[in-house]
Design a protein around this motif. Sequence first.
Motif, PDB file in Angstrom:
ATOM      1  N   TRP A 187      -3.781  -2.446   2.124  1.00 32.73           N
ATOM      2  CA  TRP A 187      -4.364  -1.724   0.840  1.00 32.73           C
ATOM      3  C   TRP A 187      -3.966  -0.913   0.513  1.00 32.73           C
ATOM      4  O   TRP A 187      -3.595  -0.325  -0.033  1.00 32.73           O
ATOM      5  N   ASP A 188      -3.642  -0.036   2.251  1.00 37.40           N
ATOM      6  CA  ASP A 188      -3.038   1.460   1.715  1.00 37.40           C
ATOM      7  C   ASP A 188      -1.666   0.690   1.457  1.00 37.40           C
ATOM      8  O   ASP A 188      -1.231   1.733   1.482  1.00 37.40           O
ATOM      9  N   MET A 189      -1.121  -0.235   2.204  1.00 36.83           N
ATOM     10  CA  MET A 189       0.557   0.104   1.988  1.00 36.83           C
ATOM     11  C   MET A 189       0.600  -1.035   0.434  1.00 36.83           C
ATOM     12  O   MET A 189       1.873   0.291  -0.048  1.00 36.83           O
ATOM     13  N   ILE A 190      -0.131  -1.028   0.153  1.00 37.32           N
ATOM     14  CA  ILE A 190      -0.342  -1.995  -1.814  1.00 37.32           C
ATOM     15  C   ILE A 190      -0.350  -0.348  -2.518  1.00 37.32           C
ATOM     16  O   ILE A 190       0.129  -0.032  -3.418  1.00 37.32           O
ATOM     17  N   GLU A 191      -0.974   0.035  -2.416  1.00 36.83           N
ATOM     18  CA  GLU A 191      -1.947   1.709  -3.171  1.00 36.83           C
ATOM     19  C   GLU A 191      -0.594   2.317  -2.729  1.00 36.83           C
ATOM     20  O   GLU A 191       0.193   2.871  -4.176  1.00 36.83           O
ATOM     21  N   MET A 192       0.152   3.151  -1.669  1.00 37.36           N
ATOM     22  CA  MET A 192       1.517   3.399  -1.264  1.00 37.36           C
ATOM     23  C   MET A 192       2.654   3.173  -2.268  1.00 37.36           C
ATOM     24  O   MET A 192       3.313   3.563  -2.953  1.00 37.36           O
TER      25      MET A 192
END
Length: 197
Positions: A186-191
């Motif tokens: 989810w961190d990657m997607i948000e970035m």
Amino acid sequence: MNLHNASIKTSAVSPKQYPTDGRLEFAFAGRSNVGKSSMINKLLNRKSLARVSGTPGKTITINFYDIDDTIYLVDLPGYGYAKRSKEEQAKWGKMMEDYLANRSQLVQTILLVDSRHKPTADDHLMADWIRHYHDRLIVIATKIDKLKKREIESNLEMIYDELQLTDDDILVPFTVNDEEGRVTVWDMIEMMLMAER
């Protein structure tokens, strides 16, 4: 983004069935039985939103999951299922390539591989496709919990080397029994979403 507000939008077999609202999409690709449906359920804290089957090759449609009326997570059909006919495999290949090549809303395709095994020839082909259509290769190594602790690092290194990952690429260990991989994805997607905006 409320991850609990998730639902299946549509299951498509052709572009005319894809959503038309212009939301950004993050797609997951991997061989049959690599654990895509289980991973999507874990990402969304749901038990059975994405159907999990013990039978390889069950997903034969492109499934779009609506996340809080904001983005779509896209579950692509699994590849490498030997019992599919050549006609079915050809149809799968055309559907996949059409989606990867022509879907303007697609931000990133993420490759799932089984951490217990060396990437297959089909995994290498999919990695090449992703590199062709995206700036980087993001790989999720599933079923980490099936490995012994002493095997994890060497298996991840093997995947890294086999797929010729670079410093620009990302390799994420993942298991449905742990929160760390879920948070990382989810961190990657948000970035990536922030970069798109």
